[in-house]
Design an enzyme around this catalytic site. Sequence first.
Site, PDB file in Angstrom:
ATOM      1  N   LYS A   1      98.272  17.762  36.255  1.00 28.63           N
ATOM      2  CA  LYS A   1      99.513  17.900  37.044  1.00 28.63           C
ATOM      3  C   LYS A   1      99.175  17.964  38.547  1.00 28.63           C
ATOM      4  O   LYS A   1      98.216  17.329  38.980  1.00 28.63           O
ATOM      5  CB  LYS A   1     100.310  19.114  36.553  1.00 28.63           C
ATOM      6  CG  LYS A   1     100.549  19.048  35.032  1.00 28.63           C
ATOM      7  CD  LYS A   1     101.536  20.038  34.504  1.00 28.63           C
ATOM      8  CE  LYS A   1     101.667  19.868  32.985  1.00 28.63           C
ATOM      9  NZ  LYS A   1     102.669  20.750  32.391  1.00 28.63           N
TER      10      LYS A   1
ATOM     11  N   GLU B   1     105.856  16.690  23.106  1.00 23.80           N
ATOM     12  CA  GLU B   1     105.776  17.897  23.930  1.00 23.80           C
ATOM     13  C   GLU B   1     107.163  18.523  24.023  1.00 23.80           C
ATOM     14  O   GLU B   1     107.978  18.113  24.862  1.00 23.80           O
ATOM     15  CB  GLU B   1     105.302  17.546  25.345  1.00 23.80           C
ATOM     16  CG  GLU B   1     103.921  16.931  25.398  1.00 23.80           C
ATOM     17  CD  GLU B   1     103.265  17.128  26.766  1.00 23.80           C
ATOM     18  OE1 GLU B   1     102.228  17.783  26.805  1.00 23.80           O
ATOM     19  OE2 GLU B   1     103.799  16.661  27.775  1.00 23.80           O
TER      20      GLU B   1
ATOM     21  N   ASN C   1      96.078  17.236  31.222  1.00 25.88           N
ATOM     22  CA  ASN C   1      96.981  16.778  32.285  1.00 25.88           C
ATOM     23  C   ASN C   1      96.906  17.809  33.405  1.00 25.88           C
ATOM     24  O   ASN C   1      97.414  18.912  33.265  1.00 25.88           O
ATOM     25  CB  ASN C   1      98.401  16.674  31.709  1.00 25.88           C
ATOM     26  CG  ASN C   1      99.437  16.350  32.769  1.00 25.88           C
ATOM     27  OD1 ASN C   1      99.104  16.078  33.917  1.00 25.88           O
ATOM     28  ND2 ASN C   1     100.708  16.385  32.381  1.00 25.88           N
TER      29      ASN C   1
ATOM     30  N   GLU D   1     108.305  16.541  32.868  1.00 25.18           N
ATOM     31  CA  GLU D   1     108.499  16.957  34.262  1.00 25.18           C
ATOM     32  C   GLU D   1     108.959  15.782  35.115  1.00 25.18           C
ATOM     33  O   GLU D   1     109.735  15.954  36.055  1.00 25.18           O
ATOM     34  CB  GLU D   1     107.198  17.581  34.806  1.00 25.18           C
ATOM     35  CG  GLU D   1     106.976  18.968  34.206  1.00 25.18           C
ATOM     36  CD  GLU D   1     105.527  19.368  34.034  1.00 25.18           C
ATOM     37  OE1 GLU D   1     104.639  18.737  34.640  1.00 25.18           O
ATOM     38  OE2 GLU D   1     105.282  20.326  33.272  1.00 25.18           O
TER      39      GLU D   1
ATOM     40  N   SER E   1     101.681  24.531  25.755  1.00 27.34           N
ATOM     41  CA  SER E   1     100.989  25.818  25.651  1.00 27.34           C
ATOM     42  C   SER E   1      99.849  25.826  24.627  1.00 27.34           C
ATOM     43  O   SER E   1      99.630  26.829  23.950  1.00 27.34           O
ATOM     44  CB  SER E   1     101.995  26.942  25.361  1.00 27.34           C
ATOM     45  OG  SER E   1     102.934  27.032  26.421  1.00 27.34           O
TER      46      SER E   1
ATOM     47  N   GLY F   1     104.210  25.060  29.538  1.00 26.85           N
ATOM     48  CA  GLY F   1     103.958  26.028  30.603  1.00 26.85           C
ATOM     49  C   GLY F   1     104.646  27.370  30.389  1.00 26.85           C
ATOM     50  O   GLY F   1     104.738  28.181  31.299  1.00 26.85           O
TER      51      GLY F   1
HETATM   52  P1  13P Z   1     100.926  23.409  29.200  1.00 23.52           P
HETATM   53  O1  13P Z   1      99.721  23.213  28.326  1.00 23.52           O
HETATM   54  O2  13P Z   1     100.599  24.072  30.512  1.00 23.52           O
HETATM   55  O3  13P Z   1     102.053  24.055  28.464  1.00 23.52           O
HETATM   56  O4  13P Z   1     101.441  21.935  29.611  1.00 23.52           O
HETATM   57  C1  13P Z   1     101.589  20.990  28.629  1.00 23.52           C
HETATM   58  C2  13P Z   1     101.844  19.675  29.267  1.00 23.52           C
HETATM   59  O5  13P Z   1     102.862  19.480  29.894  1.00 23.52           O
HETATM   60  C3  13P Z   1     100.807  18.640  29.137  1.00 23.52           C
HETATM   61  O6  13P Z   1     101.280  17.400  29.566  1.00 23.52           O
END
Ligand code: 13P
Length: 252
Positions: free
Chosen positions: A12, A168, A10, A98, A214, A174
Amino acid sequence: MSRIPLIAGNWKMHKTGPEAVETARDLAQLCSDIQDIEVMIAPTFLSLPLVAASIEDTSVKIGAQNLYFEKQGAFTGEVSADMIKAAGAQYVIIGHSERRQYFDETDSSVCKKINSAIKSGLKPILCIGETESQRADEKTFLILDKQVSDGLKGFGLDELAHLVLAYEPVWAIGTGKTASVDQVRQVHQYLRSSLEKLFSKDFSNQTRILYGGSVNPENAKDLMGIEDVDGALVGGASLDANEFINIIKYNK
Ligand code: 13P
């Protein structure tokens, strides 16, 4: 029943079009010898058609990060499932934390978006997860139950044939704080049995449940080795093709 692992990136709100194309091409090249694992990347809406065109002859698949549930009309700034499909995507991420946190996504809008994805032939990846305080209050399973049952309300089994679930935990996204193997095992087992109770044993056995939060090349092997984990939804560590490939090749 065997479930083919899905490792999804992802991206983002990262990368311009040319940057996204460059990373996608590098990744596709690195994935040329991958078998028995599906790899997907979800660039921004702007980059999606460029990325799709640049790697269309490769095994790497494309997803969107969101959609709007109406088919078309006066919805300034929104993008429909048909538009995403026509741009070259097969998957769409729905209900990411998010979006729930910053853009008022609710279980009911999630449900409408899943419906619209299915109608357009996109495979929905439904994201669910508890916050840190919900976990501390021992409400994890309550929250997950609600997100799953409300998000999937009213669908028949045939409609959900391509559903992917992504657990998640919000506190692990993150933050560099990965859920422990025991925590992930417990939740994924729980989700597998919830799908059986809500739908059927076959459905529960065939549906992939990804872990996200993460994930990195160092922890991927342990996390992916958990019985009910069928892949990963990766944020930060998917932005660099050389790092992402080390998650994709977790078993090598
Ligand atoms: P991270 O791997 O940066 O923690 O993000 C996970 C995420 O939100 C994937 O959709």
